[in-house]
Design a protein around this motif. Structure first.
Motif, short mmCIF file in Angstrom:
data_model
loop_
_atom_site.label_atom_id
_atom_site.label_comp_id
_atom_site.label_asym_id
_atom_site.label_seq_id
_atom_site.Cartn_x
_atom_site.Cartn_y
_atom_site.Cartn_z
N TYR A 44 0.84 -0.98 -14.27
CA TYR A 44 0.38 -2.34 -13.98
C TYR A 44 1.42 -3.38 -14.35
O TYR A 44 1.67 -4.29 -13.58
CB TYR A 44 -0.93 -2.63 -14.72
CG TYR A 44 -1.37 -4.06 -14.55
CD1 TYR A 44 -1.97 -4.47 -13.36
CD2 TYR A 44 -1.14 -5.01 -15.53
CE1 TYR A 44 -2.35 -5.79 -13.17
CE2 TYR A 44 -1.50 -6.34 -15.34
CZ TYR A 44 -2.11 -6.72 -14.16
OH TYR A 44 -2.46 -8.02 -13.97
N GLY A 93 2.81 5.83 -8.86
CA GLY A 93 2.73 5.90 -10.31
C GLY A 93 3.26 4.68 -11.03
O GLY A 93 3.45 4.71 -12.24
N GLU A 94 3.51 3.61 -10.33
CA GLU A 94 4.01 2.39 -10.95
C GLU A 94 2.91 1.81 -11.84
O GLU A 94 1.77 1.64 -11.41
CB GLU A 94 4.41 1.39 -9.86
CG GLU A 94 5.02 0.12 -10.39
CD GLU A 94 5.43 -0.83 -9.25
OE1 GLU A 94 6.42 -1.54 -9.45
OE2 GLU A 94 4.77 -0.83 -8.20
N TYR A 144 -0.89 -0.31 -3.83
CA TYR A 144 -1.18 -0.23 -5.27
C TYR A 144 -2.69 -0.15 -5.50
O TYR A 144 -3.16 0.62 -6.33
CB TYR A 144 -0.59 -1.44 -5.99
CG TYR A 144 -0.83 -1.41 -7.48
CD1 TYR A 144 -0.02 -0.66 -8.31
CD2 TYR A 144 -1.89 -2.14 -8.03
CE1 TYR A 144 -0.25 -0.62 -9.68
CE2 TYR A 144 -2.13 -2.10 -9.39
CZ TYR A 144 -1.31 -1.34 -10.22
OH TYR A 144 -1.54 -1.29 -11.56
N LEU A 145 -3.43 -0.97 -4.75
CA LEU A 145 -4.88 -1.03 -4.95
C LEU A 145 -5.58 0.26 -4.54
O LEU A 145 -6.59 0.63 -5.13
CB LEU A 145 -5.47 -2.21 -4.19
CG LEU A 145 -5.09 -3.58 -4.74
CD1 LEU A 145 -5.64 -4.68 -3.84
CD2 LEU A 145 -5.59 -3.76 -6.17
N VAL A 146 -5.05 0.96 -3.53
CA VAL A 146 -5.67 2.24 -3.13
C VAL A 146 -5.08 3.41 -3.91
O VAL A 146 -5.45 4.55 -3.67
CB VAL A 146 -5.56 2.48 -1.60
CG1 VAL A 146 -6.32 1.42 -0.84
CG2 VAL A 146 -4.13 2.59 -1.15
N GLY A 147 -4.17 3.13 -4.81
CA GLY A 147 -3.67 4.17 -5.70
C GLY A 147 -2.46 4.93 -5.20
O GLY A 147 -2.11 5.96 -5.78
N SER A 148 -1.79 4.47 -4.16
CA SER A 148 -0.63 5.21 -3.66
C SER A 148 0.67 4.44 -3.97
O SER A 148 1.55 4.36 -3.14
CB SER A 148 -0.76 5.44 -2.16
OG SER A 148 -0.79 4.21 -1.48
N SER A 149 0.74 3.91 -5.17
CA SER A 149 1.92 3.11 -5.53
C SER A 149 3.03 3.95 -6.14
O SER A 149 4.02 3.42 -6.59
CB SER A 149 1.51 2.01 -6.51
OG SER A 149 1.03 2.60 -7.72
N THR A 164 0.90 -4.35 -2.28
CA THR A 164 -0.31 -4.61 -3.06
C THR A 164 -1.46 -3.73 -2.57
O THR A 164 -2.20 -3.16 -3.38
CB THR A 164 -0.71 -6.10 -2.98
OG1 THR A 164 0.37 -6.88 -3.48
CG2 THR A 164 -1.95 -6.38 -3.78
#
Length: 179
Positions: A62, A59-60, A52-57, A49
């Motif tokens: 939402y 490209g997954e 995901y919140l810092v943008g390093s997910s 999580t």
């Protein structure tokens, strides 16, 4: 001649109850393992999580991320509930076959009264309620991943919810015999 043999046999028979210690220890260890696994899974979810919140997910999107989070949370709840079943089972077996747990009986401040098992029916009742909760969580997990693309699936969902509601109603009603 028969009295000493009978006495010996009864002593052995009575002491054979200690074999239950194997089930107590195995259930306790299994419970501990499940608590650890579920907690590690929640820790992994926190890390994912944060990523995901810092943008390093990676490209997954939402929707995929949300579905993944919901799935992991439900799985953790399921694991915690099963660990609880194993814990209650081990405590109940110990109290029924080996010895009463004096600390549990003397502790009037704690909410651990649920862990006091006096009869086999107490144990069955507590286990049945937690197992019902596991089944409800499993039902919920399956519903979350079901696509409702035709009216029959929606009807099945409604029927499933009705069955869960009835199971909860009758379980709750059975716990209030005097009401």
């Amino acid at each position: 001649m028969m009295k000493p043999i009978e006495k010996l046999f009864e002593t052995l028979l009575w002491r054979s109850r200690f074999i239950v210690i194997l089930a107590v220890v195995a259930s306790l260890v299994s419970s501990f393992i499940l608590f650890v696994i579920a907690t590690i899974d929640v820790g992994w979810l926190v890390v994912k999580t944060a990523a995901y919140l810092v943008g390093s997910s990676g490209g997954e999107g939402y929707d995929a991320f949300h579905s993944n989070v919901i799935s992991h949370v439900i799985t953790a709840i399921d694991d915690y509930l099963l660990a609880t079943v194993l814990l209650i089972f081990s405590l109940g077996l110990y109290e029924l076959f080996i010895s009463k747990i004096k600390q549990a009986e003397e502790d009037t401040q704690s909410s651990s009264r649920i862990l006091l098992i006096k009869t086999l029916d107490d144990l069955k009742d507590r286990l049945a309620k937690v197992i019902l909760m596991i089944l409800i969580v499993s039902f919920f997990k399956n519903v979350v991943h079901t696509k409702f693309d035709n009216p029959l699936n929606i009807l099945y969902l409604g029927f499933g919810i009705l069955m869960v509601a009835l199971a909860l109603y009758f379980t709750n009603k059975s716990g209030h015999h005097g009401d």
